[in-house]
Design an enzyme around this catalytic site. Structure first.
Site, short mmCIF file in Angstrom:
data_model
loop_
_atom_site.label_atom_id
_atom_site.label_comp_id
_atom_site.label_asym_id
_atom_site.label_seq_id
_atom_site.Cartn_x
_atom_site.Cartn_y
_atom_site.Cartn_z
N HIS A 67 -0.87 7.38 3.49
CA HIS A 67 1.06 7.58 3.77
C HIS A 67 1.15 8.55 3.03
CE1 HIS A 67 -0.28 3.92 5.10
NE2 HIS A 67 -0.50 2.96 4.14
N ALA B 186 0.71 -0.80 0.30
CA ALA B 186 -0.01 0.03 0.26
C ALA B 186 1.06 1.17 -0.33
CB ALA B 186 -0.83 0.23 1.12
N ASN C 164 2.46 -2.47 7.95
CA ASN C 164 3.38 -3.32 7.42
C ASN C 164 4.35 -2.40 6.32
OD1 ASN C 164 3.23 -6.00 8.55
ND2 ASN C 164 1.09 -5.69 8.02
#
Length: 271
Positions: free
Chosen positions: A223, A125, A193
């Site tokens: 993010h 991601a 992760n």
């Protein structure tokens, strides 16, 4: 590439990501075929396999390596070693999504890989791992990552439970954590992760710094990474649409499919 020479792919875990990757393989990824699935619930696994267009074996986790060339780990982090150990011992490849759990076992990975096995970590991601990996060939001075997710995405995280944070009553952003990627992996083993993948691509989990926010004002898992190196300085932001599991973005399964596609592609783009 014919089916006779196609890579046999196994799926360990049938959560949102496992089902998505299996379905994509069933629809067809050149050079790959879905060979086996290991799910925790035999009845649900059988029902899922029955929905596929091609026959697939239902096996125990320990038996995946016998039937597969590559195993995709899509299970809770507590099961990581039980999945990767037999695969690496057989000299085969395993794609790991529970990257945070790897940190607890780094001292064993060289030994486990001594027979030619390999751990592959997909981009997942995040974005920009190619650039971070390239920058790491020189000197990276700093890496910082700021993660924001809807509060529901952090429910059940050990740090949230420990501090008894009422996430669902938040009306404004709350900083849950600031510190190293290594410590973040302990507090958010199912949420970050991406941060561990970033740290392994760059300067390690003790020098990669994070801010983690529960933000009721966002609908996507967001993010932002900021990198300063002797070759380049860059910042990037990605906003991921959550899957049916709010801890994970839809793009994670697509990242695994892209990695599998690269395995036999005549042209591979990216570092």
């Amino acid at each position: 590439m014919s089916k006779r020479t196609s890579l046999r792919i196994g799926i360990a875990g049938l959560g949102a990501i496992g089902r998505s990757v299996a379905s994509r393989l069933d629809r067809g990824i050149p050079g790959c075929r879905l060979a086996a699935i290991a799910g925790r619930d035999p009845a649900r696994t059988a029902d899922f396999i029955a929905s596929l267009s091609q026959p697939v074996l239902s096996v125990a986790i320990a038996d995946l390596a016998e039937h597969c060339d590559i195993v995709v780990e899509c299970a809770p982090s507590a099961l990581l070693m039980s999945i990767i150990e037999p695969v690496l011992a057989a000299g085969k490849k395993v794609i790991v999504l529970s990257v945070g759990a790897l940190l607890e076992h780094m001292d064993r990975l060289d030994e486990l890989s001594s027979r030619g096995g390999q751990i592959l970590v997909p981009t997942g991601a995040l974005l920009g791992l190619d650039a971070v990996t390239a920058a790491a060939e020189g000197q990276i001075r700093s890496i910082r990552m700021i993660s924001r997710k809807p509060p529901i995405g952090f429910i059940g995280a050990p740090l949230v439970v420990e501090k008894n944070i009422d996430l669902m009553s938040l009306r404004e952003p709350l900083k849950l954590y600031e510190g190293t990627a290594r410590d973040a992996a302990k507090g958010f083993p199912a949420n970050l992760n991406v941060a561990i993948a970033l740290s392994l691509a760059g300067i390690g989990p003790d020098k990669t710094y994070l801010e983690v926010w529960a933000d009721p004002g966002v609908q996507k898992n967001t993010h932002r990474i900021e990198v300063d190196s002797d070759a380049a300085s860059f910042s990037m932001t990605i906003e991921n649409i959550p899957s049916e599991n709010p801890k994970t973005g839809l793009i994670t399964a697509q990242s695994v499919a892209a990695l599998l596609r690269k395995m036999s592609a005549p042209v591979r783009v990216g570092t």
